[in-house]
Design a protein around this motif. Structure first.
Motif, mmCIF file in Angstrom:
data_model
loop_
_atom_site.group_PDB
_atom_site.id
_atom_site.type_symbol
_atom_site.label_atom_id
_atom_site.label_comp_id
_atom_site.label_asym_id
_atom_site.label_seq_id
_atom_site.Cartn_x
_atom_site.Cartn_y
_atom_site.Cartn_z
ATOM 1 N N ASN A 137 0.813 -1.229 0.000
ATOM 2 C CA ASN A 137 0.000 0.000 0.000
ATOM 3 C C ASN A 137 0.843 1.273 0.000
ATOM 4 O OD1 ASN A 137 -2.289 -1.442 -0.131
ATOM 5 N ND2 ASN A 137 -3.035 -0.950 1.918
ATOM 6 N N GLY A 138 1.885 1.255 -0.797
ATOM 7 C CA GLY A 138 2.724 2.447 -0.907
ATOM 8 C C GLY A 138 3.777 2.559 0.188
ATOM 9 N N PHE A 139 3.687 1.728 1.217
ATOM 10 C CA PHE A 139 4.729 1.741 2.245
ATOM 11 C C PHE A 139 5.899 0.910 1.753
ATOM 12 C CE2 PHE A 139 0.787 1.640 5.008
ATOM 13 C CZ PHE A 139 0.823 2.979 5.352
ATOM 14 N N SER A 140 7.087 1.499 1.759
ATOM 15 C CA SER A 140 8.279 0.704 1.445
ATOM 16 C C SER A 140 8.618 -0.140 2.650
ATOM 17 C CB SER A 140 9.464 1.627 1.165
ATOM 18 O OG SER A 140 9.429 1.997 -0.166
ATOM 19 N N ILE A 141 8.703 -1.428 2.464
ATOM 20 C CA ILE A 141 9.102 -2.285 3.576
ATOM 21 C C ILE A 141 10.235 -3.177 3.107
ATOM 22 C CG2 ILE A 141 6.840 -2.299 4.694
ATOM 23 C CD1 ILE A 141 6.425 -5.097 3.499
ATOM 24 N N SER A 142 10.895 -3.784 4.043
ATOM 25 C CA SER A 142 11.971 -4.675 3.673
ATOM 26 C C SER A 142 11.772 -5.971 4.417
ATOM 27 C CB SER A 142 13.303 -4.019 4.040
ATOM 28 O OG SER A 142 14.300 -5.001 4.042
ATOM 29 N N LEU A 143 11.039 -6.867 3.781
ATOM 30 C CA LEU A 143 10.769 -8.157 4.402
ATOM 31 C C LEU A 143 11.526 -9.199 3.619
ATOM 32 C CD1 LEU A 143 7.143 -8.914 5.485
ATOM 33 C CD2 LEU A 143 9.257 -9.004 6.790
ATOM 34 N N THR A 144 12.665 -9.579 4.109
ATOM 35 C CA THR A 144 13.544 -10.435 3.324
ATOM 36 C C THR A 144 13.227 -11.905 3.507
ATOM 37 O OG1 THR A 144 15.109 -10.572 5.134
ATOM 38 C CG2 THR A 144 15.436 -8.808 3.551
ATOM 39 N N GLY A 145 12.299 -12.231 4.411
ATOM 40 C CA GLY A 145 11.995 -13.642 4.606
ATOM 41 C C GLY A 145 13.050 -14.350 5.441
ATOM 42 N N SER A 146 14.010 -13.582 6.001
ATOM 43 C CA SER A 146 15.045 -14.223 6.812
ATOM 44 C C SER A 146 14.501 -14.640 8.167
ATOM 45 C CB SER A 146 16.235 -13.281 6.992
ATOM 46 O OG SER A 146 15.808 -12.101 7.620
ATOM 47 N N ASN A 147 13.413 -14.000 8.593
ATOM 48 C CA ASN A 147 12.721 -14.398 9.819
ATOM 49 C C ASN A 147 11.239 -14.545 9.501
ATOM 50 O OD1 ASN A 147 15.186 -12.982 11.039
ATOM 51 N ND2 ASN A 147 14.189 -13.838 12.815
ATOM 52 N N PRO A 148 10.520 -15.330 10.325
ATOM 53 C CA PRO A 148 9.063 -15.351 10.154
ATOM 54 C C PRO A 148 8.529 -13.939 10.393
ATOM 55 C CG PRO A 148 9.766 -17.086 11.669
ATOM 56 C CD PRO A 148 10.960 -16.215 11.428
ATOM 57 N N ALA A 149 7.474 -13.563 9.686
ATOM 58 C CA ALA A 149 6.970 -12.191 9.830
ATOM 59 C C ALA A 149 5.449 -12.139 9.829
ATOM 60 C CB ALA A 149 7.516 -11.321 8.707
ATOM 61 N N LEU A 150 4.940 -11.158 10.551
ATOM 62 C CA LEU A 150 3.511 -10.855 10.566
ATOM 63 C C LEU A 150 3.321 -9.506 9.902
ATOM 64 C CD1 LEU A 150 2.400 -11.513 14.243
ATOM 65 C CD2 LEU A 150 1.158 -12.342 12.257
ATOM 66 N N LEU A 151 2.351 -9.411 9.000
ATOM 67 C CA LEU A 151 1.967 -8.113 8.466
ATOM 68 C C LEU A 151 0.568 -7.821 8.978
ATOM 69 C CD1 LEU A 151 3.927 -9.403 6.092
ATOM 70 C CD2 LEU A 151 3.281 -7.289 4.995
ATOM 71 N N VAL A 152 0.401 -6.689 9.616
ATOM 72 C CA VAL A 152 -0.889 -6.369 10.212
ATOM 73 C C VAL A 152 -1.356 -5.019 9.677
ATOM 74 C CG1 VAL A 152 -2.149 -6.041 12.366
ATOM 75 C CG2 VAL A 152 -0.182 -7.600 12.308
ATOM 76 N N LEU A 153 -2.456 -5.022 8.914
ATOM 77 C CA LEU A 153 -3.055 -3.772 8.449
ATOM 78 C C LEU A 153 -4.054 -3.341 9.513
ATOM 79 C CD1 LEU A 153 -3.983 -4.028 4.676
ATOM 80 C CD2 LEU A 153 -2.491 -2.340 5.742
ATOM 81 N N HIS A 154 -3.936 -2.116 9.994
ATOM 82 C CA HIS A 154 -4.802 -1.705 11.105
ATOM 83 C C HIS A 154 -5.131 -0.219 11.017
ATOM 84 C CE1 HIS A 154 -1.441 0.206 13.487
ATOM 85 N NE2 HIS A 154 -0.761 -0.522 12.652
ATOM 86 N N TYR A 155 -6.127 0.201 11.829
ATOM 87 C CA TYR A 155 -6.424 1.624 11.932
ATOM 88 C C TYR A 155 -5.421 2.255 12.883
ATOM 89 C CZ TYR A 155 -10.804 0.568 9.604
ATOM 90 O OH TYR A 155 -11.724 0.157 8.685
ATOM 91 N N ASP A 156 -5.009 3.442 12.576
ATOM 92 C CA ASP A 156 -4.004 4.153 13.372
ATOM 93 C C ASP A 156 -4.659 4.700 14.644
ATOM 94 O OD1 ASP A 156 -1.654 5.461 14.063
ATOM 95 O OD2 ASP A 156 -2.194 7.250 12.913
#
Lengths: 220, 300
Positions: A137-156
């Motif tokens: 969603n336009g946010f630059s992220i760096s998720l390399t898959g080197s660790n397990p990860a959670l992505l959470v879309l939420h209201y601010d």
């Protein structure tokens, strides 16, 4: 380390023919589906690099749509995904972009919409069925898959981050990295949380049930 | 946790355990999963491999493009005739490697080892050696942990992606992994496993990724076939006491650097090598029509 489990090397179990162009593509599609939280009505997929050159031969288009249908890479219905998507009324279009220079050879941009929600992400397939995410969603992220990860879309909203962190602690997982981005104050935001331990679906479901949380995806 | 082959061999020797056991303990440590859970997941992968091999040598497999399928069965029939030049162990492994890749090309279910395009070598060698060595189910699962341990180092220190490093990164890595695991299955030492991998991978340096029409079929199926035979020969050489003068970690590093020097046309883009021959281009045109991006179904 890019690969942390023996099952990244002996695995995944998958529908052929290519771990990077088929299994990795299915995973990119499924991450997008999880973050949208429902079946998309419209999907636009843009292929770059080697994806753009050879996507037809490897079934990359078929695999990404299978992911959008929430199929995993070993689902035997994967080869029929385009027909199944059509029956479900999903409108899919593909763009082949050989002009834009991308850093990684196998890159795809997925834009989804359903009812009033939209989602866009950029995924990279790095080989052996592993993927990285570089943009949500336009946010630059760096998720390399080197660790397990959670992505959470939420209201601010206040407390959203604390509640998610609290649940992660309840499951006795250690957070190794966390970043929170938002478009503007009080609107949509994205938490990217990496952990040392594997993340189970139970935790993801519990987080999804919290107030102010829209959708949750696990990248393992 | 090990980051190099040298460390892997060192841990195995210091703790007096096999390479497969080092891999299992490392997996338990990094994921927090139990030994039983890890073992049973790998046993499940072994089942998938066996089913793919059985399909490939018993069923009439044909890919959607028509470029591959049926060669594993041809080899099995030839083996039955008793006229084989290279012997039944080698040719059975070759046939079972091809069986896996033919099922893969036909969009069947396989286990990537380390990738789908190179999925034939490891199961080909394992099931090819089965009759000769008569391993228990546990030994067969351990074979996969050993292959995985060697592949793990390659994936993290170099690459297992044809788009990044050419076929040497895929079939080359798989061949090294299978050679190392074959040594352990035959009763060799961890050092001999490392030499087998170094010999096998060293032989494949520079191998390009040049799939005809961009499909994982030509020459992928046959490269896996001959990769399986190389793995067994390299294992035999190491078991005989032959050493690789260049240590395994340095061979892996060389593979990585060769991959970085490889032009993009030779890294899975289907723009060079066999893909860019007169017949290769004609096949592409036949499958996809004049518009190279028309779908397979539209082209037929």
């Amino acid at each position: 380390m890019k690969y942390r489990s023996v099952f990244d090397i002996i695995g995944p179990v998958m529908v052929g023919p290519s771990s990077s162009h088929t299994a990795g593509a299915a995973k990119i599609g499924r991450m997008a589906r999880k973050l949208l939280g429902k079946i998309p009505e419209h999907a636009t997929v843009t292929f770059y690099g080697s994806f753009a050159e050879t996507y037809k031969g490897h079934g990359t288009d078929v695999a990404i749509v299978a992911g959008l249908l929430d199929f995993d890479e070993s689902n035997t219905q994967l080869p029929q995904s385009l027909e199944i998507a059509e029956k479900k009324g999903m409108d899919v279009s593909f763009i082949v972009d050989k002009e834009t220079q991308v850093e990684a050879p196998n890159t795809a941009r997925v834009h989804l919409s359903a009812e009033n929600t939209e989602l866009e992400l950029v995924g990279v397939s790095i080989g052996g069925g592993k993927i990285e995410l570089t943009e949500v969603n336009g946010f630059s992220i760096s998720l390399t898959g080197s660790n397990p990860a959670l992505l959470v879309l939420h209201y601010d909203k206040y407390g959203a981050v604390a509640e998610v962190a609290g649940l992660i602690a309840k499951y006795e997982l250690n957070i190794s990295y966390m970043e929170v981005s938002r478009q503007e104050k009080g609107r949509l935001a994205l938490m990217v949380i990496q952990t040392d331990e594997e993340i189970n679906e139970g935790l993801a479901a519990e987080i999804a049930g919290l107030p102010n949380i829209l959708n949750v995806a696990v990248l393992s | 946790m090990f980051q190099t082959i040298e460390e892997l061999v060192h841990i195995a020797n210091r703790q007096q355990i096999s390479i497969s056991e080092v891999m299992i303990r490392t997996e338990m440590e990094t994921t927090g999963r139990s030994r039983e859970e890890i073992f049973s997941k790998m046993a499940g992968n072994l089942d998938v491999m066996e089913q793919a091999v059985q399909r490939g040598i018993n069923e009439d497999i044909k890919s959607r493009s028509g470029l591959s399928g049926g060669d594993a069965r041809l080899l099995q029939h030839y083996l039955d005739s008793g006229r084989s030049l290279s012997g039944s162990v080698l040719l059975d492994a070759v046939s079972k490697a091809m069986a896996t890749n033919e099922v893969n090309a036909a969009m069947g279910i396989i286990c990537a080892t380390p990738t789908a395009g190179s999925a034939g070598v490891v199961p080909g060698v394992l099931f090819g050696l089965r009759q000769k060595l008569n391993p228990s189910r546990k030994q067969m699962v351990d074979f996969l942990f050993t292959a995985g341990a060697f592949g793990f180092v390659v994936a993290n220190n170099a690459s297992i992606s044809g788009a990044a490093g050419g076929c040497q990164a895929e079939v080359g890595s798989a061949t090294g992994m299978a050679a190392a695991a074959a040594v352990e299955l035959a009763g060799g030492t961890p050092e001999q496993s490392a030499h087998a991998m170094a010999i096998a991978l060293g032989n494949m340096l520079g191998l390009i990724c040049d799939p005809v029409a961009g499909l994982v079929e030509v020459p992928c199926v046959k490269r896996n076939a001959i990769g399986a035979s190389s793995a067994i020969v390299a294992a035999d050489m190491a078991l005989a006491g032959i050493k690789s003068l260049i240590p395994c970690d340095e061979v892996i590093e060389a593979m990585y650097r060769v991959g970085r020097m490889m032009p993009v046309a030779l890294r899975e883009t289907a723009l060079g090598g066999l893909a860019d021959t007169k017949t290769g281009r004609a096949l592409k045109k036949k499958i996809f029509g004049s518009d190279a991006h028309a779908s397979v179904t539209e082209g037929q």
